[in-house]
Design a protein around this motif. Structure first.
Motif, PDB file in Angstrom:
ATOM      1  N   THR A 137       0.793  -1.146  -0.031  1.00 44.12           N
ATOM      2  CA  THR A 137       0.025   0.111  -0.062  1.00 44.12           C
ATOM      3  C   THR A 137       0.861   1.283  -0.112  1.00 44.12           C
ATOM      4  OG1 THR A 137      -0.177  -0.232   2.307  1.00 44.12           O
ATOM      5  CG2 THR A 137      -2.004  -1.143   1.279  1.00 44.12           C
ATOM      6  N   LEU A 138       0.598   2.106  -0.967  1.00 39.06           N
ATOM      7  CA  LEU A 138       1.349   3.468  -1.229  1.00 39.06           C
ATOM      8  C   LEU A 138       0.544   4.712  -0.806  1.00 39.06           C
ATOM      9  CD1 LEU A 138       4.168   4.999  -1.860  1.00 39.06           C
ATOM     10  CD2 LEU A 138       3.052   4.784  -4.138  1.00 39.06           C
ATOM     11  N   LEU A 139       0.639   5.545  -0.146  1.00 38.58           N
ATOM     12  CA  LEU A 139      -0.158   6.978   0.215  1.00 38.58           C
ATOM     13  C   LEU A 139       0.577   7.902  -0.953  1.00 38.58           C
ATOM     14  CD1 LEU A 139      -2.081   8.607   1.490  1.00 38.58           C
ATOM     15  CD2 LEU A 139      -0.367   8.995   3.342  1.00 38.58           C
ATOM     16  N   VAL A 140      -0.077   8.646  -1.580  1.00 41.57           N
ATOM     17  CA  VAL A 140       0.555   9.660  -2.513  1.00 41.57           C
ATOM     18  C   VAL A 140      -0.352  10.937  -2.205  1.00 41.57           C
ATOM     19  CG1 VAL A 140       0.968  10.417  -4.868  1.00 41.57           C
ATOM     20  CG2 VAL A 140       1.083   7.865  -4.569  1.00 41.57           C
ATOM     21  N   THR A 141       0.580  11.985  -1.920  1.00 41.11           N
ATOM     22  CA  THR A 141      -0.220  13.269  -1.406  1.00 41.11           C
ATOM     23  C   THR A 141       0.031  13.940  -2.792  1.00 41.11           C
ATOM     24  OG1 THR A 141       1.994  14.297  -0.545  1.00 41.11           O
ATOM     25  CG2 THR A 141       0.293  13.080   1.027  1.00 41.11           C
ATOM     26  N   GLY A 142      -0.769  15.108  -2.919  1.00 37.22           N
ATOM     27  CA  GLY A 142      -0.797  15.933  -4.236  1.00 37.22           C
ATOM     28  C   GLY A 142      -1.082  15.144  -5.369  1.00 37.22           C
ATOM     29  N   ALA A 143      -1.829  13.968  -5.305  1.00 36.15           N
ATOM     30  CA  ALA A 143      -2.052  13.155  -6.242  1.00 36.15           C
ATOM     31  C   ALA A 143      -2.696  13.483  -7.410  1.00 36.15           C
ATOM     32  CB  ALA A 143      -3.079  11.991  -5.693  1.00 36.15           C
ATOM     33  N   ALA A 144      -3.295  14.869  -7.477  1.00 38.58           N
ATOM     34  CA  ALA A 144      -3.729  15.156  -8.757  1.00 38.58           C
ATOM     35  C   ALA A 144      -2.791  16.254  -9.382  1.00 38.58           C
ATOM     36  CB  ALA A 144      -4.875  16.171  -8.392  1.00 38.58           C
ATOM     37  N   GLY A 145      -1.463  16.577  -8.848  1.00 41.02           N
ATOM     38  CA  GLY A 145      -0.576  17.295  -9.240  1.00 41.02           C
ATOM     39  C   GLY A 145       0.208  16.578 -10.339  1.00 41.02           C
ATOM     40  N   ALA A 146       1.162  17.315 -10.707  1.00 41.87           N
ATOM     41  CA  ALA A 146       1.993  16.743 -11.940  1.00 41.87           C
ATOM     42  C   ALA A 146       2.945  15.775 -11.543  1.00 41.87           C
ATOM     43  CB  ALA A 146       3.175  17.889 -12.761  1.00 41.87           C
ATOM     44  N   GLY A 165       0.601   0.948 -11.914  1.00 37.80           N
ATOM     45  CA  GLY A 165       1.364   0.114 -13.094  1.00 37.80           C
ATOM     46  C   GLY A 165       2.114  -0.916 -12.758  1.00 37.80           C
ATOM     47  N   ARG A 166       2.764  -0.730 -11.389  1.00 35.86           N
ATOM     48  CA  ARG A 166       3.606  -1.757 -10.638  1.00 35.86           C
ATOM     49  C   ARG A 166       2.983  -2.703  -9.647  1.00 35.86           C
ATOM     50  NH1 ARG A 166       9.328   1.731  -9.052  1.00 35.86           N
ATOM     51  NH2 ARG A 166       9.458   2.748 -11.082  1.00 35.86           N
ATOM     52  N   GLY A 167       1.502  -2.554  -9.893  1.00 38.24           N
ATOM     53  CA  GLY A 167       0.778  -3.460  -8.746  1.00 38.24           C
ATOM     54  C   GLY A 167       0.494  -3.084  -7.567  1.00 38.24           C
ATOM     55  N   LEU A 168       0.839  -1.757  -7.259  1.00 40.54           N
ATOM     56  CA  LEU A 168       0.676  -1.227  -5.654  1.00 40.54           C
ATOM     57  C   LEU A 168      -0.626  -0.636  -5.640  1.00 40.54           C
ATOM     58  CD1 LEU A 168       3.927   1.022  -5.687  1.00 40.54           C
ATOM     59  CD2 LEU A 168       3.635  -1.450  -4.983  1.00 40.54           C
ATOM     60  N   ARG A 169      -1.025  -0.739  -4.238  1.00 40.74           N
ATOM     61  CA  ARG A 169      -2.503  -0.228  -3.901  1.00 40.74           C
ATOM     62  C   ARG A 169      -2.400   1.073  -3.489  1.00 40.74           C
ATOM     63  NH1 ARG A 169      -5.184  -4.621  -0.194  1.00 40.74           N
ATOM     64  NH2 ARG A 169      -7.142  -3.456  -0.951  1.00 40.74           N
ATOM     65  N   VAL A 170      -2.779   2.048  -4.203  1.00 41.44           N
ATOM     66  CA  VAL A 170      -2.660   3.394  -3.673  1.00 41.44           C
ATOM     67  C   VAL A 170      -3.930   3.921  -3.143  1.00 41.44           C
ATOM     68  CG1 VAL A 170      -2.088   5.649  -4.912  1.00 41.44           C
ATOM     69  CG2 VAL A 170      -1.196   3.759  -5.903  1.00 41.44           C
ATOM     70  N   VAL A 171      -3.408   4.688  -2.168  1.00 37.80           N
ATOM     71  CA  VAL A 171      -4.302   5.675  -1.442  1.00 37.80           C
ATOM     72  C   VAL A 171      -3.838   6.958  -1.944  1.00 37.80           C
ATOM     73  CG1 VAL A 171      -5.167   6.404   0.777  1.00 37.80           C
ATOM     74  CG2 VAL A 171      -4.528   4.202   0.522  1.00 37.80           C
ATOM     75  N   ALA A 172      -4.855   7.896  -2.506  1.00 33.27           N
ATOM     76  CA  ALA A 172      -4.491   9.045  -3.086  1.00 33.27           C
ATOM     77  C   ALA A 172      -5.165  10.187  -2.128  1.00 33.27           C
ATOM     78  CB  ALA A 172      -5.012   9.270  -4.493  1.00 33.27           C
ATOM     79  N   VAL A 173      -4.301  11.455  -1.910  1.00 38.16           N
ATOM     80  CA  VAL A 173      -4.834  12.418  -1.308  1.00 38.16           C
ATOM     81  C   VAL A 173      -4.765  13.493  -2.257  1.00 38.16           C
ATOM     82  CG1 VAL A 173      -4.182  14.212   0.662  1.00 38.16           C
ATOM     83  CG2 VAL A 173      -3.888  11.690   0.817  1.00 38.16           C
ATOM     84  N   ALA A 174      -6.087  14.211  -2.608  1.00 37.33           N
ATOM     85  CA  ALA A 174      -6.021  15.313  -3.482  1.00 37.33           C
ATOM     86  C   ALA A 174      -7.287  16.122  -3.061  1.00 37.33           C
ATOM     87  CB  ALA A 174      -6.270  14.876  -4.875  1.00 37.33           C
ATOM     88  N   GLY A 175      -7.478  17.362  -3.770  1.00 36.62           N
ATOM     89  CA  GLY A 175      -8.714  17.938  -3.331  1.00 36.62           C
ATOM     90  C   GLY A 175     -10.025  17.010  -3.929  1.00 36.62           C
ATOM     91  N   ALA A 176     -11.007  17.296  -3.217  1.00 41.40           N
ATOM     92  CA  ALA A 176     -12.172  16.696  -3.527  1.00 41.40           C
ATOM     93  C   ALA A 176     -12.682  16.655  -4.994  1.00 41.40           C
ATOM     94  CB  ALA A 176     -13.597  17.158  -2.591  1.00 41.40           C
ATOM     95  N   GLU A 177     -12.459  17.612  -5.697  1.00 41.03           N
ATOM     96  CA  GLU A 177     -13.072  17.677  -7.132  1.00 41.03           C
ATOM     97  C   GLU A 177     -12.075  16.927  -8.035  1.00 41.03           C
ATOM     98  OE1 GLU A 177     -10.004  21.187  -6.087  1.00 41.03           O
ATOM     99  OE2 GLU A 177     -11.722  20.022  -5.077  1.00 41.03           O
TER     100      GLU A 177
END
Length: 312
Positions: A150-159, A170-182
């Motif tokens: 499991t990987l947490l990514v912040t700023g997940a909507a950024g570049a 793509g590497r088969g990781l389970r991603v928890v994303a943090v970004a704006g609700a929109e």
């Protein structure tokens, strides 16, 4: 040729368009006619004097700006093979000790910082790939996670964060994303399994509710620091991609501060991923080179989705 430079550090108004000599490629170097140069937060840090104050670059009378480039090979230095004048390429200027950046009509880069451009992308789209893509790819390499982790990514909507989500999925990781609700639909479409809005009152607890015991690792593209570390399990891993934002290594967590390095082989790999739709470059807008100050003002205002791109 025309190039954007800084002679007196400061706000966006510090960016000046000057006539300078066309750079000459030395041995092992390529001169590129610039078609597009992305505008990145590190460019603003250079312009404002933050990198000078941090001792990351030498003081000089004229400071070049810009890391990302997409363009056409114009001339080759001695010993360069694998490229020819007229080739479409992408590249990244990761050296802060050279006088000119990619906000220019021509730029000279070491051959190890250049790769063939994605055939199916516009120059503006291709220019958004090198710095952000390399940062995300190399940061994931530092974490070296096994599929299913499991990987947490912040700023997940950024570049950087958006590329990190796509590459991690793509590497088969389970991603928890943090970004704006929109941006929830975008990050889920990029491959995130779970989503936490950045406005969550207690980020660590929100993440742990989705990943009991904490995530295995975090890639902190939003420079949130300690709240993100709280979401990582004991003896997990954490990587920051923003200078100076890495927290203390609490609870046995391995903390990395990642600095990008140009890498032609990885650039070529990222270009291939973009060509096949597995990486999604995003252009917020294109502006002519002389409007670099306006581009930096828009960057400072925030709220962009994708990168602004300058087109000489």
């Amino acid at each position: 040729m025309r190039a954007v430079v800084v002679r007196n550090v400061g706000g966006p108004e510090a960016l000046e368009l000057m006539d300078v000599f066309v750079p000459v490629p030395g041995p092992g170097q390529i001169r590129i006619r610039v078609e597009a140069a992305a505008v990145n937060p590190v460019d603003a840090a250079t312009r404002s004097g933050q990198l000078l104050a941090a001792g990351l670059m030498p003081a000089r009378d004229v400071i070049g700006i810009g890391w990302d480039v997409a363009g056409i090979v114009d001339a080759l230095g001695a010993g360069v093979v694998g490229f020819a004048p007229g080739d479409a390429v992408i590249g990244v200027r990761d050296r802060l000790d050279v006088p000119l950046g990619t906000y220019a009509e021509y730029v000279v880069l070491d051959v190890g910082a250049v790769a063939p451009a994605p055939a199916g992308l516009s120059a503006a789209e291709a220019a958004t790939l090198p710095l952000s893509g390399l940062t995300a790819f190399q940061a994931l390499g530092v974490l070296d996670m096994a599929p299913g982790s499991t990987l947490l990514v912040t700023g997940a909507a950024g570049a950087v964060g958006g590329f990190a989500v796509e590459l991690a999925a793509g590497r088969g990781l389970r991603v928890v994303a943090v970004a704006g609700a929109e941006d929830e639909a975008f990050v889920r479409g990029a491959g995130a399994e779970r989503f936490v809005p950045r406005t969550a009152p207690d980020l660590a607890e929100e993440v742990r509710a989705l990943a009991p015991g904490g995530v295995d690792a975090a890639l902190d593209a939003a420079a949130l620091g300690i709240p993100v570390l709280g979401a990582v399990r004991n003896r997990g891993a954490f990587v920051s991609v923003v200078g100076g934002s890495a927290p203390a290594a609490l609870r046995g967590i391995t903390v990395h501060q990642h600095w990008i390095a140009a890498d032609a082989r990885t650039l070529a790999h990222l270009a291939a991923l973009a060509d096949t739709g597995r990486l999604t470059p995003r252009v917020a807008d294109t502006l002519p080179l002389e409007e670099a100050p306006r581009a930096h003002a828009r960057l400072a205002k925030g709220g962009l989705r994708g990168r602004l791109v300058l087109t000489p």
